[in-house]
Enzyme design. Structure first.
Site, PDB file in Angstrom:
ATOM      1  N   TYR A  25       0.836  -1.205   0.000  1.00 56.90           N
ATOM      2  CA  TYR A  25       0.000   0.000   0.000  1.00 56.90           C
ATOM      3  C   TYR A  25       0.871   1.254   0.000  1.00 56.90           C
ATOM      4  O   TYR A  25       0.596   2.220  -0.728  1.00 56.90           O
ATOM      5  CB  TYR A  25      -0.910  -0.005   1.224  1.00 56.90           C
ATOM      6  CG  TYR A  25      -1.646   1.296   1.465  1.00 56.90           C
ATOM      7  CD1 TYR A  25      -2.697   1.691   0.639  1.00 56.90           C
ATOM      8  CD2 TYR A  25      -1.294   2.139   2.523  1.00 56.90           C
ATOM      9  CE1 TYR A  25      -3.378   2.887   0.852  1.00 56.90           C
ATOM     10  CE2 TYR A  25      -1.965   3.330   2.750  1.00 56.90           C
ATOM     11  CZ  TYR A  25      -3.000   3.700   1.911  1.00 56.90           C
ATOM     12  OH  TYR A  25      -3.661   4.882   2.139  1.00 56.90           O
ATOM     13  N   SER A 107      -4.135  12.239   8.642  1.00 52.19           N
ATOM     14  CA  SER A 107      -5.051  11.982   7.535  1.00 52.19           C
ATOM     15  C   SER A 107      -6.469  11.742   8.034  1.00 52.19           C
ATOM     16  O   SER A 107      -6.670  11.141   9.099  1.00 52.19           O
ATOM     17  CB  SER A 107      -4.571  10.748   6.757  1.00 52.19           C
ATOM     18  OG  SER A 107      -5.552  10.306   5.835  1.00 52.19           O
ATOM     19  N   GLN A 128      -5.551  16.819   7.718  1.00 55.58           N
ATOM     20  CA  GLN A 128      -5.847  16.732   6.280  1.00 55.58           C
ATOM     21  C   GLN A 128      -7.293  16.302   6.040  1.00 55.58           C
ATOM     22  O   GLN A 128      -7.795  15.386   6.708  1.00 55.58           O
ATOM     23  CB  GLN A 128      -4.889  15.729   5.616  1.00 55.58           C
ATOM     24  CG  GLN A 128      -5.153  15.470   4.149  1.00 55.58           C
ATOM     25  CD  GLN A 128      -6.101  14.279   3.934  1.00 55.58           C
ATOM     26  OE1 GLN A 128      -6.301  13.462   4.828  1.00 55.58           O
ATOM     27  NE2 GLN A 128      -6.676  14.193   2.754  1.00 55.58           N
ATOM     28  N   TYR A 130     -10.301  15.554   2.773  1.00 56.63           N
ATOM     29  CA  TYR A 130     -10.556  15.352   1.349  1.00 56.63           C
ATOM     30  C   TYR A 130     -11.709  16.251   0.913  1.00 56.63           C
ATOM     31  O   TYR A 130     -12.425  16.832   1.724  1.00 56.63           O
ATOM     32  CB  TYR A 130     -10.908  13.884   1.074  1.00 56.63           C
ATOM     33  CG  TYR A 130      -9.779  12.937   1.333  1.00 56.63           C
ATOM     34  CD1 TYR A 130      -8.704  12.845   0.454  1.00 56.63           C
ATOM     35  CD2 TYR A 130      -9.761  12.134   2.467  1.00 56.63           C
ATOM     36  CE1 TYR A 130      -7.652  11.972   0.691  1.00 56.63           C
ATOM     37  CE2 TYR A 130      -8.717  11.259   2.723  1.00 56.63           C
ATOM     38  CZ  TYR A 130      -7.663  11.188   1.833  1.00 56.63           C
ATOM     39  OH  TYR A 130      -6.623  10.336   2.072  1.00 56.63           O
ATOM     40  N   THR A 156      -6.680  18.027   0.461  1.00 52.70           N
ATOM     41  CA  THR A 156      -6.154  17.254  -0.664  1.00 52.70           C
ATOM     42  C   THR A 156      -7.069  17.461  -1.863  1.00 52.70           C
ATOM     43  O   THR A 156      -8.258  17.133  -1.806  1.00 52.70           O
ATOM     44  CB  THR A 156      -6.072  15.762  -0.304  1.00 52.70           C
ATOM     45  OG1 THR A 156      -5.112  15.608   0.749  1.00 52.70           O
ATOM     46  CG2 THR A 156      -5.641  14.933  -1.492  1.00 52.70           C
ATOM     47  N   ARG A 165      -4.266   1.256  -8.576  1.00 51.20           N
ATOM     48  CA  ARG A 165      -3.022   0.723  -8.023  1.00 51.20           C
ATOM     49  C   ARG A 165      -3.151  -0.795  -8.028  1.00 51.20           C
ATOM     50  O   ARG A 165      -3.858  -1.377  -7.204  1.00 51.20           O
ATOM     51  CB  ARG A 165      -2.795   1.282  -6.628  1.00 51.20           C
ATOM     52  CG  ARG A 165      -2.792   2.820  -6.620  1.00 51.20           C
ATOM     53  CD  ARG A 165      -3.134   3.424  -5.278  1.00 51.20           C
ATOM     54  NE  ARG A 165      -3.501   4.844  -5.428  1.00 51.20           N
ATOM     55  CZ  ARG A 165      -4.031   5.569  -4.456  1.00 51.20           C
ATOM     56  NH1 ARG A 165      -4.248   5.041  -3.271  1.00 51.20           N
ATOM     57  NH2 ARG A 165      -4.348   6.837  -4.680  1.00 51.20           N
ATOM     58  N   LYS A 252      -3.108  20.734  -1.093  1.00 53.32           N
ATOM     59  CA  LYS A 252      -2.114  19.721  -1.446  1.00 53.32           C
ATOM     60  C   LYS A 252      -2.549  18.981  -2.711  1.00 53.32           C
ATOM     61  O   LYS A 252      -3.668  18.483  -2.792  1.00 53.32           O
ATOM     62  CB  LYS A 252      -1.965  18.711  -0.295  1.00 53.32           C
ATOM     63  CG  LYS A 252      -0.941  17.614  -0.543  1.00 53.32           C
ATOM     64  CD  LYS A 252      -0.829  16.709   0.685  1.00 53.32           C
ATOM     65  CE  LYS A 252       0.215  15.633   0.484  1.00 53.32           C
ATOM     66  NZ  LYS A 252      -0.191  14.640  -0.526  1.00 53.32           N
ATOM     67  N   HIS A 276       0.716  13.178  -5.460  1.00 47.53           N
ATOM     68  CA  HIS A 276       0.200  12.137  -4.570  1.00 47.53           C
ATOM     69  C   HIS A 276       1.143  10.934  -4.531  1.00 47.53           C
ATOM     70  O   HIS A 276       0.710   9.776  -4.468  1.00 47.53           O
ATOM     71  CB  HIS A 276      -1.204  11.706  -5.013  1.00 47.53           C
ATOM     72  CG  HIS A 276      -2.119  11.379  -3.867  1.00 47.53           C
ATOM     73  ND1 HIS A 276      -2.963  12.303  -3.311  1.00 47.53           N
ATOM     74  CD2 HIS A 276      -2.319  10.230  -3.164  1.00 47.53           C
ATOM     75  CE1 HIS A 276      -3.655  11.739  -2.335  1.00 47.53           C
ATOM     76  NE2 HIS A 276      -3.274  10.481  -2.215  1.00 47.53           N
ATOM     77  N   ARG A 279       0.675   8.139  -7.096  1.00 41.70           N
ATOM     78  CA  ARG A 279      -0.437   7.204  -6.879  1.00 41.70           C
ATOM     79  C   ARG A 279      -1.710   7.611  -7.617  1.00 41.70           C
ATOM     80  O   ARG A 279      -2.724   6.937  -7.517  1.00 41.70           O
ATOM     81  CB  ARG A 279      -0.733   7.101  -5.376  1.00 41.70           C
ATOM     82  CG  ARG A 279       0.408   6.477  -4.593  1.00 41.70           C
ATOM     83  CD  ARG A 279       0.293   6.750  -3.102  1.00 41.70           C
ATOM     84  NE  ARG A 279      -0.883   6.152  -2.485  1.00 41.70           N
ATOM     85  CZ  ARG A 279      -0.982   4.871  -2.142  1.00 41.70           C
ATOM     86  NH1 ARG A 279       0.018   4.038  -2.399  1.00 41.70           N
ATOM     87  NH2 ARG A 279      -2.070   4.420  -1.550  1.00 41.70           N
TER      88      ARG A 279
END
Length: 387
Positions: A25, A107, A128, A130, A156, A165, A252, A276, A279
């Site tokens: 990960y 996060s 952080q 989203y 973000t 991924r 970010k 990122h 990613r």
């Protein structure tokens, strides 16, 4: 534990101690992983100018980020699932950052909650978020960050939809993780990790479960996450999210000069030049290659930080010399966390600071705040010549 002299030492120990699902990960990028690789290899194209017969005594890596005094121009980036890399991982990383004197960013997708980290640290940390659709959840999340005395919000902006991924899909890594016979068998070989996880009560997403409407356990979490991210996000929506917070805001995920200018318009206090960690959009240019054009566009108007690819003190030095006020490390501290918990994160920071200080001195500079592009030799075509 053997002597730790570079971040790669920590990565090797981390790989041995943490289940493959969580190692992959952290140590993966999207699709072909071209951008993931170039985030680090592009640093190698920039060379340092050695200078001699200069006073290199009493060197200082101290600077400020968002007005906060820090031991060096490094912050711990927001990394999801840190509590699965090591039991109570976010708490331990935050403690290490606090003791070292650099910012820690929690996060939203952490295992330990905002409240968990606040209760176990004594200084403010960054939080952080989203760009999610659920305004009610977002407002309550921001209110929780205010109550925890967080000193800045990091929004973000490059995760409206997720880059594929391959390793995560094959390993069953999702929120929550889908355990397979292979992943369970691998976990059983990681005794130290397993003992830690058995001893902690924190194994789920502490900022979401019990806080988002209708999310009471792991099974309801996956449905909520699938619907939460806002693919229709635009700058008006980012402005709305910015206005929910009355303190410093960092955006970010900026990788283009025009987007950097837009970040100014919505009232950001700082931006992070970031892809990122390779990613998201595979095939995008590395952050360090995009940094100069973004500095040219907005560097005199807003504080510019940079992440993606930082693995050493020399990487930090090169980013600062190209104009960045600060950098963020993600994988570098996760390696330390998985290798040896709080002490491992401290080791990662110590390695980076020592290399930063020594390299700065060998370039003839004593103070990180005085470092400029003069210490670098940058290829003429470093940013690329594109039709």
């Amino acid at each position: 534990m053997a002597a730790i002299t570079e971040i790669e030492d920590l990565r090797r120990i981390y790989k041995r101690r943490v289940p493959k699902m969580f190692y992959d990960y952290a140590e993966t990028g999207s699709w072909t992983e071209q951008t993931f690789r170039e985030n680090t290899t592009d640093f190698e194209k920039i060379r340092l100018r050695q200078r001699i017969a200069r006073d290199m005594a009493d060197r200082s890596t101290k600077t400020t980020l968002l007005g906060q005094e820090v031991a060096m121009p490094v912050a711990l980036a927001p990394v999801g699932l840190c509590g699965m890399q090591h039991a109570d991982g976010e708490i331990k990383a935050a403690r290490a950052a606090e003791k070292f004197g650099v910012p820690f960013t929690l996060s939203t997708m952490s295992i330990c909650s905002i409240e968990d980290v606040a209760e176990n640290t004594s200084k403010p940390f960054w939080f952080q978020v989203y760009t999610l659709k659920d305004d009610d959840f977002m407002r309550r999340l921001v209110d929780r960050a205010k109550a925890a005395n967080c000193s800045a919000i990091v929004i973000t902006v490059d995760l409206q939809l997720m880059g594929q991924r391959h390793k995560d899909i094959k390993n069953g890594l999702s929120a929550p993780p889908k355990l397979t016979p292979a992943s369970v068998a691998n976990m059983m070989t990681k005794a130290q990790w397993g003992i830690g996880m058995l001893q902690t009560k924190r194994r789920f997403f502490g900022n979401i479960i019990g806080h988002a409407k209708g999310v009471s356990d792991g099974s309801s979490l996956s449905t909520w996450i699938a619907e939460a991210f806002d693919q229709s996000l635009d700058w008006d929506r980012i402005k709305q999210l910015r206005d929910m917070w009355d303190g410093p805001v960092i955006l970010k995920g900026i990788l283009d000069a025009e987007d950097a200018k837009m970040a100014l318009n919505v009232g950001a206090d700082a931006i992070v030049v970031s892809n990122h960690g390779g990613r998201q959009l595979d095939g995008a240019l590395s952050s360090i290659r995009m940094l100069p054009s973004i500095m040219d566009a907005v560097g005199d108007k807003i504080e510019v930080h940079m992440d993606s690819g930082i693995r050493s003190g020399q990487d930090v030095l090169k980013a600062v010399a190209l104009g960045a006020q600060g950098t963020m490390i993600g994988r570098a501290f996760v390696y330390g966390l998985g290798a040896n918990g709080e002490a491992g994160v401290h080791s990662a920071l110590d390695v980076i600071q020592k290399e930063l200080s020594t390299s700065m001195g060998l370039c003839g500079e004593r103070d990180i705040k005085n470092v400029t592009r003069d210490i670098l030799m940058v290829p003429e075509d470093f940013e690329g010549r594109w039709a």
